[in-house]
Design a protein around this motif. Structure first.
Motif, PDB file in Angstrom:
ATOM      1  N   ALA A   1       0.844  -1.209   0.000  1.00  0.00           N
ATOM      2  CA  ALA A   1       0.000   0.000   0.000  1.00  0.00           C
ATOM      3  C   ALA A   1       0.874   1.251   0.000  1.00  0.00           C
ATOM      4  CB  ALA A   1      -0.952   0.006   1.188  1.00  0.00           C
ATOM      5  N   ALA A   2       1.913   1.292   0.826  1.00  0.00           N
ATOM      6  CA  ALA A   2       2.826   2.439   0.853  1.00  0.00           C
ATOM      7  C   ALA A   2       3.587   2.546  -0.462  1.00  0.00           C
ATOM      8  CB  ALA A   2       3.804   2.315   2.020  1.00  0.00           C
ATOM      9  N   PHE A   3       3.960   1.396  -1.025  1.00  0.00           N
ATOM     10  CA  PHE A   3       4.664   1.381  -2.309  1.00  0.00           C
ATOM     11  C   PHE A   3       3.786   1.962  -3.414  1.00  0.00           C
ATOM     12  CE2 PHE A   3       5.924  -1.059  -6.186  1.00  0.00           C
ATOM     13  CZ  PHE A   3       7.160  -0.457  -6.370  1.00  0.00           C
ATOM     14  N   PHE A   4       2.511   1.611  -3.448  1.00  0.00           N
ATOM     15  CA  PHE A   4       1.616   2.139  -4.472  1.00  0.00           C
ATOM     16  C   PHE A   4       1.369   3.637  -4.280  1.00  0.00           C
ATOM     17  CE2 PHE A   4      -0.100  -2.412  -4.816  1.00  0.00           C
ATOM     18  CZ  PHE A   4       0.850  -2.741  -5.770  1.00  0.00           C
TER      19      PHE A   4
ATOM     20  N   ARG B   1      10.425  -9.390  -8.160  1.00  0.00           N
ATOM     21  CA  ARG B   1      11.097  -8.973  -6.934  1.00  0.00           C
ATOM     22  C   ARG B   1      11.275  -7.461  -6.990  1.00  0.00           C
ATOM     23  NH1 ARG B   1       9.331 -13.032  -6.328  1.00  0.00           N
ATOM     24  NH2 ARG B   1      10.204 -14.962  -5.521  1.00  0.00           N
ATOM     25  N   VAL B   2      11.069  -6.802  -5.848  1.00  0.00           N
ATOM     26  CA  VAL B   2      11.119  -5.337  -5.775  1.00  0.00           C
ATOM     27  C   VAL B   2      12.052  -4.937  -4.638  1.00  0.00           C
ATOM     28  CG1 VAL B   2       9.775  -3.219  -5.441  1.00  0.00           C
ATOM     29  CG2 VAL B   2       8.716  -5.201  -6.557  1.00  0.00           C
ATOM     30  N   TRP B   3      12.876  -3.942  -4.903  1.00  0.00           N
ATOM     31  CA  TRP B   3      13.711  -3.332  -3.875  1.00  0.00           C
ATOM     32  C   TRP B   3      13.320  -1.866  -3.779  1.00  0.00           C
ATOM     33  CZ3 TRP B   3      15.097  -6.846  -7.410  1.00  0.00           C
ATOM     34  CH2 TRP B   3      15.690  -8.022  -6.942  1.00  0.00           C
ATOM     35  N   VAL B   4      13.340  -1.353  -2.574  1.00  0.00           N
ATOM     36  CA  VAL B   4      13.042   0.061  -2.360  1.00  0.00           C
ATOM     37  C   VAL B   4      14.265   0.723  -1.727  1.00  0.00           C
ATOM     38  CG1 VAL B   4      10.531  -0.125  -2.210  1.00  0.00           C
ATOM     39  CG2 VAL B   4      11.909  -0.472  -0.151  1.00  0.00           C
ATOM     40  N   ALA B   5      14.422   1.992  -2.043  1.00  0.00           N
ATOM     41  CA  ALA B   5      15.460   2.812  -1.427  1.00  0.00           C
ATOM     42  C   ALA B   5      14.761   3.716  -0.428  1.00  0.00           C
ATOM     43  CB  ALA B   5      16.194   3.631  -2.480  1.00  0.00           C
ATOM     44  N   LEU B   6      15.185   3.643   0.815  1.00  0.00           N
ATOM     45  CA  LEU B   6      14.551   4.408   1.880  1.00  0.00           C
ATOM     46  C   LEU B   6      15.506   5.472   2.410  1.00  0.00           C
ATOM     47  CD1 LEU B   6      13.073   1.382   3.827  1.00  0.00           C
ATOM     48  CD2 LEU B   6      11.827   2.912   2.307  1.00  0.00           C
ATOM     49  N   ARG B   7      14.938   6.622   2.716  1.00  0.00           N
ATOM     50  CA  ARG B   7      15.649   7.672   3.443  1.00  0.00           C
ATOM     51  C   ARG B   7      14.703   8.136   4.526  1.00  0.00           C
ATOM     52  NH1 ARG B   7      17.041  12.738   0.123  1.00  0.00           N
ATOM     53  NH2 ARG B   7      14.898  13.216   0.631  1.00  0.00           N
ATOM     54  N   GLU B   8      15.117   7.964   5.760  1.00  0.00           N
ATOM     55  CA  GLU B   8      14.300   8.328   6.918  1.00  0.00           C
ATOM     56  C   GLU B   8      12.907   7.704   6.844  1.00  0.00           C
ATOM     57  OE1 GLU B   8      14.446  12.580   7.385  1.00  0.00           O
ATOM     58  OE2 GLU B   8      16.639  12.590   7.329  1.00  0.00           O
ATOM     59  N   GLY B   9      12.853   6.450   6.418  1.00  0.00           N
ATOM     60  CA  GLY B   9      11.604   5.707   6.367  1.00  0.00           C
ATOM     61  C   GLY B   9      10.732   5.973   5.155  1.00  0.00           C
ATOM     62  N   GLU B  10      11.112   6.919   4.305  1.00  0.00           N
ATOM     63  CA  GLU B  10      10.323   7.255   3.114  1.00  0.00           C
ATOM     64  C   GLU B  10      10.913   6.573   1.879  1.00  0.00           C
ATOM     65  OE1 GLU B  10       7.455   9.164   2.814  1.00  0.00           O
ATOM     66  OE2 GLU B  10       7.499   9.058   5.007  1.00  0.00           O
ATOM     67  N   ILE B  11      10.060   6.054   1.010  1.00  0.00           N
ATOM     68  CA  ILE B  11      10.520   5.450  -0.236  1.00  0.00           C
ATOM     69  C   ILE B  11      10.970   6.567  -1.179  1.00  0.00           C
ATOM     70  CG2 ILE B  11       9.911   4.049  -2.240  1.00  0.00           C
ATOM     71  CD1 ILE B  11       7.821   2.638  -0.482  1.00  0.00           C
ATOM     72  N   MET B  12      12.226   6.485  -1.595  1.00  0.00           N
ATOM     73  CA  MET B  12      12.802   7.501  -2.477  1.00  0.00           C
ATOM     74  C   MET B  12      13.147   6.938  -3.855  1.00  0.00           C
ATOM     75  SD  MET B  12      12.528  10.049  -0.557  1.00  0.00           S
ATOM     76  CE  MET B  12      13.362  11.314  -1.471  1.00  0.00           C
ATOM     77  N   GLY B  13      12.969   5.640  -4.019  1.00  0.00           N
ATOM     78  CA  GLY B  13      13.242   5.004  -5.297  1.00  0.00           C
ATOM     79  C   GLY B  13      12.918   3.530  -5.207  1.00  0.00           C
TER      80      GLY B  13
ATOM     81  N   GLY C   1      12.327   3.506 -10.780  1.00  0.00           N
ATOM     82  CA  GLY C   1      12.003   4.919 -10.681  1.00  0.00           C
ATOM     83  C   GLY C   1      12.710   5.524  -9.485  1.00  0.00           C
ATOM     84  N   VAL C   2      12.994   6.807  -9.580  1.00  0.00           N
ATOM     85  CA  VAL C   2      13.626   7.543  -8.486  1.00  0.00           C
ATOM     86  C   VAL C   2      12.777   8.778  -8.209  1.00  0.00           C
ATOM     87  CG1 VAL C   2      15.694   8.818  -7.763  1.00  0.00           C
ATOM     88  CG2 VAL C   2      15.933   6.676  -9.050  1.00  0.00           C
ATOM     89  N   HIS C   3      12.462   8.999  -6.943  1.00  0.00           N
ATOM     90  CA  HIS C   3      11.659  10.139  -6.520  1.00  0.00           C
ATOM     91  C   HIS C   3      12.356  11.442  -6.920  1.00  0.00           C
ATOM     92  CE1 HIS C   3       9.838  13.068  -3.761  1.00  0.00           C
ATOM     93  NE2 HIS C   3       8.794  12.238  -3.723  1.00  0.00           N
ATOM     94  N   ARG C   4      11.561  12.446  -7.237  1.00  0.00           N
ATOM     95  CA  ARG C   4      12.094  13.743  -7.694  1.00  0.00           C
ATOM     96  C   ARG C   4      13.124  14.332  -6.734  1.00  0.00           C
ATOM     97  NH1 ARG C   4       7.112  14.443  -5.465  1.00  0.00           N
ATOM     98  NH2 ARG C   4       6.011  13.842  -7.348  1.00  0.00           N
ATOM     99  N   ALA C   5      12.972  14.089  -5.433  1.00  0.00           N
ATOM    100  CA  ALA C   5      13.889  14.664  -4.438  1.00  0.00           C
ATOM    101  C   ALA C   5      15.211  13.911  -4.354  1.00  0.00           C
ATOM    102  CB  ALA C   5      13.222  14.681  -3.065  1.00  0.00           C
ATOM    103  N   ALA C   6      15.319  12.768  -5.052  1.00  0.00           N
ATOM    104  CA  ALA C   6      16.543  11.961  -4.953  1.00  0.00           C
ATOM    105  C   ALA C   6      17.242  11.795  -6.298  1.00  0.00           C
ATOM    106  CB  ALA C   6      16.207  10.600  -4.363  1.00  0.00           C
ATOM    107  N   ARG C   7      16.745  12.438  -7.325  1.00  0.00           N
ATOM    108  CA  ARG C   7      17.378  12.299  -8.641  1.00  0.00           C
ATOM    109  C   ARG C   7      18.750  12.957  -8.651  1.00  0.00           C
ATOM    110  NH1 ARG C   7      11.797  13.595 -11.190  1.00  0.00           N
ATOM    111  NH2 ARG C   7      10.858  11.551 -10.925  1.00  0.00           N
ATOM    112  N   ARG C   8      19.613  12.406  -9.476  1.00  0.00           N
ATOM    113  CA  ARG C   8      20.987  12.903  -9.670  1.00  0.00           C
ATOM    114  C   ARG C   8      21.826  12.796  -8.391  1.00  0.00           C
ATOM    115  NH1 ARG C   8      21.973  14.030 -14.430  1.00  0.00           N
ATOM    116  NH2 ARG C   8      23.809  15.255 -13.988  1.00  0.00           N
TER     117      ARG C   8
END
Length: 186
Positions: free
Chosen positions: A14-17, A68-80, A101-108
Motif C-alpha cells: 500500500a505504501a509502495f503504491f 522482486r522489488v527493492w526500495v530505497a529508503l531515506r528516513e523511512g520514506e521510499i525515495m526510489g 524509478g527515483v523520486h524527484r527529491a533523490a534524482r541525480r
C-alpha cells in the motif's frame, strides 16, 4: 544523501503504491521526460499493474510471473525502487525485465546506479544471464543511466505509442551479467 536499499515486503505494498502514484505525477510534467507510456493526465498507477506487483511478489523465483522489488529508503520514506520480473516467454527464463524509478527529491544523487547494482547483483546470484529493459526514447536521463551501468541498446520500435498527440518510440536495452560483471560489481 544516504539511502538504505532493501527488498520490499508484501505488507508494504500500500505504501509502495502511494509512492508510485506520487512518482507518476512527474510523468512528462514540468520539464520531466515522459517515463511511462501513459498520458500525462493519467489518474495514477493502473490497477492491472498493481495486481502484477502483488501476484508477482507471491510467486517463487523461477515460476512464470515472479517479481522482486527493492526500495530505497531515506528516513523511512521510499525515495526510489527497482523491480525485476520474469519475461513472459517460458523459453527466456535466463533473462528478466527491469523497471525502476527515483523520486524527484533523490534524482541525480547516484541512487539510480545503486538500485541497478543491487538488482544486477541479485539477478547474477540467481543465475540469470541477462537483464532487459524498455525505455521511452525521449527519456534521455534514464537512457544515459542505463548506458553508464553497462546496458546496450538492442533495438527500437518507432511510433509504438501515441500519447497526448505525440508519436513515441520504445528503446530496448540489455545487460549481459557475465559481460557486465566487472562494471557492475557482480
Amino acid at each position: 544523501m544516504t539511502f538504505t536499499i532493501r527488498p520490499l515486503h508484501p505488507e508494504e505494498l500500500a505504501a509502495f503504491f502511494r509512492y508510485l502514484n506520487d512518482h507518476l505525477l512527474d510523468n512528462g510534467r514540468d520539464g520531466a521526460p515522459l517515463f511511462q507510456p501513459m498520458s500525462r493526465t493519467s489518474a495514477g498507477f493502473p490497477p492491472e499493474k498493481a495486481n502484477g506487483f502483488s501476484t508477482g511478489l507471491q510467486a517463487s523465483f523461477g515460476q512464470q510471473g515472479w517479481r522482486r522489488v527493492w526500495v530505497a529508503l531515506r528516513e523511512g520514506e521510499i525515495m526510489g525502487h527497482i523491480d525485476l520480473r520474469s519475461r513472459p516467454e517460458p523459453a527466456a527464463r535466463h533473462r528478466c525485465l527491469l523497471g525502476m524509478g527515483v523520486h524527484r527529491a533523490a534524482r541525480r544523487s547516484g541512487l539510480g546506479t545503486a538500485l541497478v547494482e543491487a538488482a544486477a547483483n541479485w539477478a547474477h546470484g540467481q543465475g540469470l544471464e541477462w537483464v532487459d529493459l524498455e525505455v521511452l526514447a525521449g527519456n534521455q536521463p534514464a537512457r544515459a543511466l542505463y548506458r553508464r551501468c553497462g546496458f546496450v541498446q538492442t533495438g527500437e520500435i518507432p511510433d509504438l505509442f501515441r500519447i497526448d498527440g505525440e508519436s513515441l518510440e520504445y528503446v530496448f536495452m540489455s545487460l549481459q551479467l557475465a559481460a557486465g560483471a566487472d562494471r557492475m560489481g557482480v
